[in-house]
Design an enzyme around this catalytic site. Structure first.
Site, PDB file in Angstrom:
ATOM      1  N   TYR A 169      19.722  65.697  -4.959  1.00  0.00           N
ATOM      2  CA  TYR A 169      19.537  65.186  -3.201  1.00  0.00           C
ATOM      3  C   TYR A 169      20.494  66.286  -2.862  1.00  0.00           C
ATOM      4  CZ  TYR A 169      17.381  60.377  -3.956  1.00  0.00           C
ATOM      5  OH  TYR A 169      15.983  59.475  -3.838  1.00  0.00           O
ATOM      6  N   HIS A 172      15.245  59.526 -13.150  1.00  0.00           N
ATOM      7  CA  HIS A 172      14.858  59.645 -11.806  1.00  0.00           C
ATOM      8  C   HIS A 172      13.010  60.312 -12.275  1.00  0.00           C
ATOM      9  CE1 HIS A 172      15.266  61.115  -7.964  1.00  0.00           C
ATOM     10  NE2 HIS A 172      14.660  60.583  -7.518  1.00  0.00           N
ATOM     11  N   LEU A 231       8.741  52.254   4.813  1.00  0.00           N
ATOM     12  CA  LEU A 231       8.083  52.131   6.017  1.00  0.00           C
ATOM     13  C   LEU A 231       7.260  53.993   6.573  1.00  0.00           C
ATOM     14  CD1 LEU A 231      11.875  51.754   7.664  1.00  0.00           C
ATOM     15  CD2 LEU A 231      10.308  49.705   7.230  1.00  0.00           C
ATOM     16  N   GLY A 232       6.983  54.843   4.871  1.00  0.00           N
ATOM     17  CA  GLY A 232       5.305  55.397   5.248  1.00  0.00           C
ATOM     18  C   GLY A 232       6.687  56.990   5.785  1.00  0.00           C
ATOM     19  N   ARG A 233       8.098  57.280   5.042  1.00  0.00           N
ATOM     20  CA  ARG A 233       8.256  58.348   5.391  1.00  0.00           C
ATOM     21  C   ARG A 233       9.062  58.692   6.930  1.00  0.00           C
ATOM     22  NH1 ARG A 233       9.148  60.669   0.240  1.00  0.00           N
ATOM     23  NH2 ARG A 233       8.050  59.834  -0.724  1.00  0.00           N
ATOM     24  N   GLY A 234       8.870  57.271   7.771  1.00  0.00           N
ATOM     25  CA  GLY A 234       8.527  57.167   8.810  1.00  0.00           C
ATOM     26  C   GLY A 234       7.756  57.079  10.070  1.00  0.00           C
ATOM     27  N   PHE A 253       5.400  54.719   9.912  1.00  0.00           N
ATOM     28  CA  PHE A 253       5.162  53.410  10.203  1.00  0.00           C
ATOM     29  C   PHE A 253       5.745  52.939  11.926  1.00  0.00           C
ATOM     30  CE2 PHE A 253       3.825  51.896   5.644  1.00  0.00           C
ATOM     31  CZ  PHE A 253       3.099  52.466   6.046  1.00  0.00           C
TER      32      PHE A 253
END
Length: 342
Positions: free
Chosen positions: A60, A128, A209-212, A214
């Site tokens: 990341y 990962h 959250l559906g990558r934002g 939803f």
């Protein structure tokens, strides 16, 4: 503000964590520009509210995320259940492998992560992505050595099949699997969740959250910065978003009827499904903003009706687009191929 603070749960094999965690990836720019000062305020707010399971990875921000987190860990390490990961690599050339499960590589990654984090151990160390060139037993063997050396307390896996989980678990008990799991993405239910329940392995969910999507944060790619990773996900393509908008509207209608937010419905759905599969779960929604975190935390107080669950359960079969086009991620096809060999 949520009334219920995240409670402590056994995340698997005696690993104590909170029933909602916090994914730190968004603090290093994958979904748009992030400000370190604001990110640090959010991290401290998360801990102040009792959510102490923090999830990061060496990949990341190419180490930035772990370095950022170290600024909080300097004074609050004792409060944190700390998870990081190794195994994904940035390919130098097209077609180069994107996962590396070589035991020596994993050990070097651990030492580098500990240095960036400023700690002497992590509580949960994930593999990962699975490297098809290296038997998973060999890679998990390296993780086992890291546990024996005191550098990791527990071992996790990310984006694995049920067969890989079982093989890894024979080498060393696996505490948790981290998988994409949401109202739109349910492919892990057929084999992986039953296996996790049988073995006592917990589920850590990302992208719930559906990558934002939803929450209504994104209606088109035009809203996103050029370097936003959502440009690379099939479900954010214009035609597919147009197809999926009515499905998202169902989530919004359920939220309105239940009197909660769409984020809370989406996370409450995960909690309900985990109870049904008898699997301990800790979703790790991430955000740069404390207000969004508070909204997510409110899901702990929500119990969805059978009518709402039925409506939401019907959506995944109608979704257009794969959840990822990344060949390293588990798909229904990969799981079925492995199961056919057993």
């Amino acid at each position: 503000m949520a009334q219920q603070i995240a409670n402590s749960i056994d995340l698997g094999q005696g690993l104590e964590a909170t029933s909602q965690g916090f994914g730190c990836m968004s603090l290093s720019g994958p979904y748009g520009s992030a400000d370190d000062a604001e990110s640090l305020r959010t991290l401290n707010h998360v801990l102040d509210r009792g959510v102490t399971f923090l999830d990061t990875a060496n990949i990341y921000g190419e180490g930035h995320n772990e370095t950022l987190l170290s600024q909080v860990l300097k004074t609050r390490r004792g409060e944190v259940t700390l998870a990081t990961k190794a195994g994904i690599v940035r390919p130098k050339n097209p077609g180069d492998p994107r996962a590396n499960g070589d035991p020596d590589f994993i050990k070097k990654c651990m030492d580098a992560s500990l240095q960036r984090l400023g700690v002497d151990h992590v509580d949960l160390y994930y593999y990962h992505r699975v490297d098809s060139r290296v038997p998973i037993e060999e890679t998990v063997g390296a993780y086992k050595e890291l546990v024996e050396a005191g550098k990791a307390r527990h071992i996790g896996l990310s984006e694995v099949t049920s067969e890989e989980l079982r093989r890894a678990h024979k080498v060393h008990p696996i505490s948790a699997i981290q998988m994409e799991y949401s109202i739109f993405s349910r492919d892990i239910e057929r084999w992986l969740l039953p296996a996790a329940s049988e073995l006592g392995v917990a589920l850590v969910t990302y992208a719930s959250l559906g990558r934002g999507y939803f929450t209504g944060e994104v209606d088109s790619l035009q809203q996103l910065e050029a370097n936003d990773i959502r440009h690379n996900f099939p479900r954010f393509e214009a035609a597919r978003m147009q197809h999926n908008h009515p499905l998202r509207q169902v989530i919004a209608e359920v939220a309105q009827r239940e009197g909660v937010s769409t984020a809370q419905v989406s996370l409450a759905w995960v909690y309900e499904k985990a109870r049904a599969f008898n699997v301990a779960v800790s979703p790790i929604p991430g955000t740069r903003f404390s207000a969004h975190f508070e909204d997510n935390l409110g899901a702990l107080d929500v119990r969805l009706s059978l009518e709402s669950m039925s409506q939401l359960d019907a959506l995944a079969a109608q979704v257009d687009g794969e959840r990822q086009k990344d060949v390293m991620s588990v798909s229904k096809g990969r799981e079925e191929v492995q199961m056919a060999r057993m």
